[in-house]
Design an enzyme around this catalytic site. Structure first.
Site, PDB file in Angstrom:
ATOM      1  N   HIS A 145      -1.923   7.906   7.000  1.00 32.90           N
ATOM      2  CA  HIS A 145      -0.914   8.690   6.271  1.00 32.90           C
ATOM      3  C   HIS A 145      -1.508   9.997   5.745  1.00 32.90           C
ATOM      4  CE1 HIS A 145       2.745   6.353   6.084  1.00 32.90           C
ATOM      5  NE2 HIS A 145       2.140   5.264   5.647  1.00 32.90           N
ATOM      6  N   HIS A 149      -4.279   2.096   7.979  1.00 31.96           N
ATOM      7  CA  HIS A 149      -2.867   2.532   7.983  1.00 31.96           C
ATOM      8  C   HIS A 149      -2.669   3.629   6.927  1.00 31.96           C
ATOM      9  CE1 HIS A 149       1.647   1.539   7.949  1.00 31.96           C
ATOM     10  NE2 HIS A 149       1.494   2.283   6.870  1.00 31.96           N
ATOM     11  N   GLU A 150      -3.224   3.418   5.728  1.00 36.23           N
ATOM     12  CA  GLU A 150      -3.023   4.383   4.636  1.00 36.23           C
ATOM     13  C   GLU A 150      -3.813   5.672   4.863  1.00 36.23           C
ATOM     14  OE1 GLU A 150      -0.591   3.772   2.812  1.00 36.23           O
ATOM     15  OE2 GLU A 150      -0.406   1.623   3.092  1.00 36.23           O
ATOM     16  N   CYS A 193       6.010  -0.154   6.913  1.00 35.32           N
ATOM     17  CA  CYS A 193       5.705   1.041   6.142  1.00 35.32           C
ATOM     18  C   CYS A 193       6.888   1.368   5.243  1.00 35.32           C
ATOM     19  CB  CYS A 193       5.437   2.194   7.114  1.00 35.32           C
ATOM     20  SG  CYS A 193       4.970   3.710   6.280  1.00 35.32           S
ATOM     21  N   LEU A 194       6.612   1.687   3.991  1.00 31.83           N
ATOM     22  CA  LEU A 194       7.695   2.017   3.052  1.00 31.83           C
ATOM     23  C   LEU A 194       8.442   3.277   3.480  1.00 31.83           C
ATOM     24  CD1 LEU A 194       6.017   1.219  -0.398  1.00 31.83           C
ATOM     25  CD2 LEU A 194       7.724  -0.139   0.817  1.00 31.83           C
ATOM     26  N   GLN A 239       3.060   9.936   1.063  1.00 31.07           N
ATOM     27  CA  GLN A 239       4.404   9.338   1.099  1.00 31.07           C
ATOM     28  C   GLN A 239       5.262   9.694  -0.114  1.00 31.07           C
ATOM     29  OE1 GLN A 239       2.548   5.311   2.065  1.00 31.07           O
ATOM     30  NE2 GLN A 239       4.551   5.115   3.007  1.00 31.07           N
ATOM     31  N   GLY A 284       0.833  -1.198   0.000  1.00 34.34           N
ATOM     32  CA  GLY A 284       0.000   0.000   0.000  1.00 34.34           C
ATOM     33  C   GLY A 284       0.867   1.247   0.000  1.00 34.34           C
TER      34      GLY A 284
HETATM   35 NI    NI Z   1       2.824   3.298   5.552  1.00 33.02          NI
END
Ligand code: NI
Length: 175
Positions: free
Chosen positions: A140, A136-137, A94-95, A52, A47
């Site tokens: 962000h 989670h997204e 998380c990226l 991000q 995701g």
């Molecule tokens: Ni993340």
């Protein structure tokens, strides 16, 4: 080939920005979603939120399939928690915080609303992984990270390690 975007790495103040609602469902939005999917697959993520990649629009891409052949796009997603006591525990990563995974509990009964790339509205009560990933997204998009759910000591430890990691990357680039 879609463009590959640069993923912001924690700590970065831009990860704390609150994203704006998408109002124009045009070609550039489709292009951004394609570039985000390409960037997510390239980084082996499941995701990615626009925040991000330093684009502060309420746009999320995701692919939870085993074969990475089910790209999904969520625009202006919102959800209502249907049961505060029914929780799903998942080891989140998380990226933007590479190398760290932590068990996080989130409500698993939610009513999710979003729009697609053409602006059509959708509604679903997701189950399992999608339920926690979308939360989670959406976090962000609100400038929130999964480590915010951890205790202060653990969060500070991760912050220090990430600061060190970023210094090492910067040094590597300078050499
Ligand atoms: Ni993340």
């Amino acid at each position: 080939m879609p463009e590959k975007l640069k993923i912001l790495i924690f700590p970065d103040p831009r990860l704390r920005k609150v994203a704006k609602k998408v109002t124009k469902f045009d070609k550039s939005l489709k292009k951004l979603a394609e570039a985000m999917l390409h960037t997510m697959y390239d980084a082996n993520g499941i995701g990615l939120a626009a925040t991000q990649v330093d684009r502060h629009l309420r746009l999320i891409v995701m692919d939870l399939s085993e074969n990475k052949d089910d790209p999904r796009v969520f625009i202006n997603p919102t959800y209502k928690i249907l049961d505060n006591h029914s929780l799903y525990e998942f080891e989140e990563g998380c990226l933007s915080i590479p190398g760290f995974n932590e068990l996080i509990s989130r409500p698993d009964k939610i009513d999710l609303k979003w729009q697609d790339l053409d602006g059509n509205e959708h509604n679903d009560k997701p189950e399992g992984l999608l339920t926690v990933c979308i939360q989670h997204e959406i976090d962000h998009l609100n400038g929130k990270l999964f480590i915010d759910y951890l205790g202060a000591i653990k969060r500070q430890m991760i912050t220090r390690k990430m600061q060190k990691y970023k210094r090492e990357i910067a040094r590597g680039k300078a050499e």
